[in-house]
Design an enzyme around this catalytic site. Structure first.
Site, PDB file in Angstrom:
ATOM      1  N   ASP A   1       0.813 -10.331   3.914  1.00  0.00           N
ATOM      2  CA  ASP A   1       0.804  -8.870   3.743  1.00  0.00           C
ATOM      3  C   ASP A   1       1.214  -8.225   5.064  1.00  0.00           C
ATOM      4  OD1 ASP A   1       0.416  -6.286   2.964  1.00  0.00           O
ATOM      5  OD2 ASP A   1      -1.746  -6.437   2.645  1.00  0.00           O
TER       6      ASP A   1
ATOM      7  N   ASP B   1       6.419  -5.637   0.668  1.00  0.00           N
ATOM      8  CA  ASP B   1       5.725  -6.057   1.886  1.00  0.00           C
ATOM      9  C   ASP B   1       4.626  -7.087   1.630  1.00  0.00           C
ATOM     10  OD1 ASP B   1       4.023  -4.370   0.564  1.00  0.00           O
ATOM     11  OD2 ASP B   1       3.474  -3.177   2.311  1.00  0.00           O
ATOM     12  N   GLU B   2       4.655  -7.731   0.471  1.00  0.00           N
ATOM     13  CA  GLU B   2       3.649  -8.746   0.154  1.00  0.00           C
ATOM     14  C   GLU B   2       4.295  -9.904  -0.603  1.00  0.00           C
ATOM     15  OE1 GLU B   2      -0.333  -7.527  -1.362  1.00  0.00           O
ATOM     16  OE2 GLU B   2       0.591  -5.547  -1.508  1.00  0.00           O
TER      17      GLU B   2
END
Length: 402
Positions: free
Chosen positions: A8, A103-104
């Site tokens: 993350d 973003d993960e």
């Protein structure tokens, strides 16, 4: 026992903007759309988060919480470039790489960790790569499943690395608030709270029959989540899961009750949905309309028809009938949306309105719009919709694991 890694990126958009403009470092930053228009928080630096600013929050509310925040208009190209470079690096550790968001990501290294010195060594290498190549940080969680790996990645943000061992699951979850689990939102938390359930430990011990009475089949899923059970697979980036619906929403530049303007926007959205359905060779029977008023009160209404839709105008006519039945014309509209679900692959639209369907014309218009951009050729009735609006797709909606 599986080994799942959840990566993350920390305050991703805000961090990337800080790298581009070092003068922003250490300051409360809000990344958003055009600050001159209606927009929302896309990302906030940790300095802004201390004041309660969160992603998805309306900009006026965020500025009330943090009046000194610096507004930065986002640059998606930078975020996409960084994300793609990171994913390329992650893929060297395992083919089982699931993109959870920009973003993960989840990485299943169960069968490959021995090649790289173990999951913890892999995680440290990833963190080092992120810092050295992008000058930002990420937080990583390691656990026996996706649910727990995502939970662990949030334990020591920013720049954290946490692992939940199988033998420590019960002890780890005992006092963690249920809303910390991915999949339990505010509304579910409120219902669980009324049942006297506030922690994961309490959720795992609760009578599953009572949970099923309140949540249906979801009750057992929630009970399992409280126990840290999650058997969902890490689906690689090339995995195609079941498409559930196609849809678009539009946030209006200004709140309005102007019916002619609203219906033009509804037609525009319907045309977009129809194009996406045809592009993916789907048709659907259920039309859903989303109505959000100026105070953020939101209504979702749907109707299932006997026939299937894949053209903008019939979708619009069906959506219009739903909208006119539900819309309170005394109130101001903030957002409108339309989606088509109950999908069938490879089925052409039947003639609901008894007009000859011109397949050649529709294909030609689609080809022109594909080549020259959305609405290069369109219906005259949607050409004069005023200023450009913010249009956000809310499909494909795909079935995901926890």
């Amino acid at each position: 026992m599986r080994k799942i890694i959840h990566i993350d990126m920390d305050a991703f958009f805000a961090s990337i903007e800080t790298v581009s403009n070092p003068g922003l470092k250490g300051k409360p930053i809000i990344v958003c759309g055009n600050p001159e228009g209606r927009t929302a928080v896309a990302s906030a630096s940790y300095e802004a988060r201390k004041f309660g600013v969160k992603a998805g929050m309306g900009l006026p509310e965020a500025l009330r919480l943090c009046p000194r925040a610096i507004l930065v208009e986002g640059t998606p190209s930078k975020y996409i470039t960084t994300s793609l470079k990171l994913l390329k690096t992650l893929s060297k550790y395992s083919d089982l790489l699931e993109i959870f968001s920009i973003d993960e990501a989840f990485l299943d290294v169960t069968n490959t960790e021995h090649l790289f010195g173990g999951a913890r060594t892999i995680s440290k290498e990833i963190k080092e790569y992120v810092v050295n190549n992008f000058s930002v940080t990420c937080s990583i969680g390691i656990a026996p499943n996706k649910l727990l790996a995502k939970l662990a990645s949030g334990f020591s943000k920013p720049d954290g690395l946490s692992e939940i061992q199988p033998e420590n699951v019960s002890q780890t979850l005992e006092n963690i608030p249920v809303q910390e689990l991915c999949g339990i939102g505010e509304k579910t938390r409120e219902v669980l709270s009324r049942l006297g359930i506030k922690t994961c430990g309490e959720l795992g011990r609760f009578d599953v029959r009572k949970l099923e009475k309140g949540f249906g089949k979801g009750g057992r899923i929630f009970r399992d989540m409280g126990l840290g059970i999650d058997n969902s697979s890490v689906h690689p980036y090339y995995y195609e899961s079941e498409t559930k619906s196609f849809g678009h929403t539009m946030t209006l530049q200004e709140d309005t009750r102007d019916l002619s303007l609203i219906l033009r926007h509804l037609l525009q959205l319907s045309e977009q949905v129809g194009r996406r359905l045809r592009k993916e060779n789907y048709a659907g029977k259920t039309i859903t309309v989303v109505i959000r008023y100026e105070n953020f009160e939101t209504l979702t209404r749907q109707k299932t028809f006997d026939l299937h839709f894949d053209e903008g105008l019939p979708i619009y006519r069906a959506a219009k009938s739903i909208f006119l039945r539900e819309f309170d014309r005394k109130r101001l509209l903030r957002l409108i949306g339309v989606s088509v679900s109950n999908l069938v692959k490879g089925k052409k639209q039947e003639e609901l309105f008894k007009k000859q369907r011109n397949e050649t014309l529709i294909r030609t218009l689609d080809d022109i719009n594909d080549k020259y951009g959305e609405f290069a050729v369109t219906r005259g009735s949607i050409l004069y919709t005023g200023r450009k609006q913010s249009i956000v797709p809310f499909g494909l909606i795909k079935q995901k694991g926890a």
